[in-house]
Design an enzyme around this catalytic site. Structure first.
Site: not given
Length: 251
Positions: A141, A154
């Site tokens: 990400s 995350y």
């Protein structure tokens, strides 16, 4: 000649979003695809039907990737269905671990650590099973390159996944297996429903606004995944490809 002709690919979390886009794009390029899903069988079968309508081959396989035994069974089944594995895309990432670090619950932390373990299992299975000359892609990400308080956990898991991928690439290099990470930026998927997209854009997008401001569509990320899995990227290894329009670096 299709770029992934005669290849067999397994994609985790392929019933929706980026995983679905990758599965369908791989099929268009000639790959036979194992569509993994956790609970939405109807969505997974819709992906399989789309692929078959394209003239491709696909089969849905249910497995919750945070269940170690279930994920190992997924890889065993995927290998059995099409007689081997050439490409693995470890895409599934349940939950986002939302919350600033000081307010994360034990449950939040344990859930994301379980996701990290699931990626280790995926890389183990892929590394053992992918045929010589194959490709393993982990989906990371753009959040790993910016400081977003609400997704710090995350992003940390995603960054750990990138490091695991780099380490595995060195281990598998003698067999000609490439291991890479693909790091999408803000992408329009059903996971974004109910998310404050403007707040996220304001945190990560460059100022002043540019043509890259809107969230990407999933097919843009899938195009990059096709490139990484193809022979065109044969000299690309041990690295992370960022697909975010430059947003994560234009601060």
């Amino acid at each position: 000649m299709k770029r992934l002709a005669d290849k067999v690919a397994v994609i985790t979390g392929a019933s929706r979003g980026i995983g679905r886009a990758i599965a369908e794009s791989y099929a268009r390029e000639g790959a036979r695809v194992v569509v993994n899903y956790t609970s939405n069988a109807a969505a997974a079968e819709a992906v399989v039907e789309t692929i078959k309508n394209l003239g491709g081959q696909a089969q849905a396989v249910q497995a919750d990737i945070v269940d170690v035994a279930a994920q190992r069974k997924l890889f065993e089944e995927a290998e059995r269905i099409f007689g081997g594995l050439d490409i693995v895309v470890a895409n599934a990432h349940p939950g986002l671990g939302h919350g600033v670090i000081t307010q994360l619950s034990d449950e939040d932390i344990d859930q994301q650590l379980a996701v990290l373990k699931s990626y280790v299992i995926a890389l183990q299975e892929a590394g053992r099973r992918v045929r010589d000359g194959g490709v393993i892609i982990t989906v990371s990400s753009a959040a790993t390159r910016v400081a977003l308080p609400d997704v710090g956990l995350y992003a940390s898991v995603k960054l750990a996944i990138e490091q695991l991928s780099r380490a595995l690439s060195r281990e598998l290099a003698p067999r000609g297996v490439r291991v890479l990470s693909l790091a999408p930026g803000l992408t329009r998927t059903d996971r974004m429903i109910g998310t404050n997209i403007d707040a996220i854009k304001n945190a990560v997008q460059p100022k002043p606004s540019t043509p890259f401001d809107p969230p990407a569509e999933a097919d843009v990320i899938a195009d990059a995944a096709v490139f990484l899995a193809s022979n065109e990227a044969r000299w690309v290894n041990t690295s992370t490809l960022h697909v975010n329009g430059g947003a994560a670096y234009a601060q």
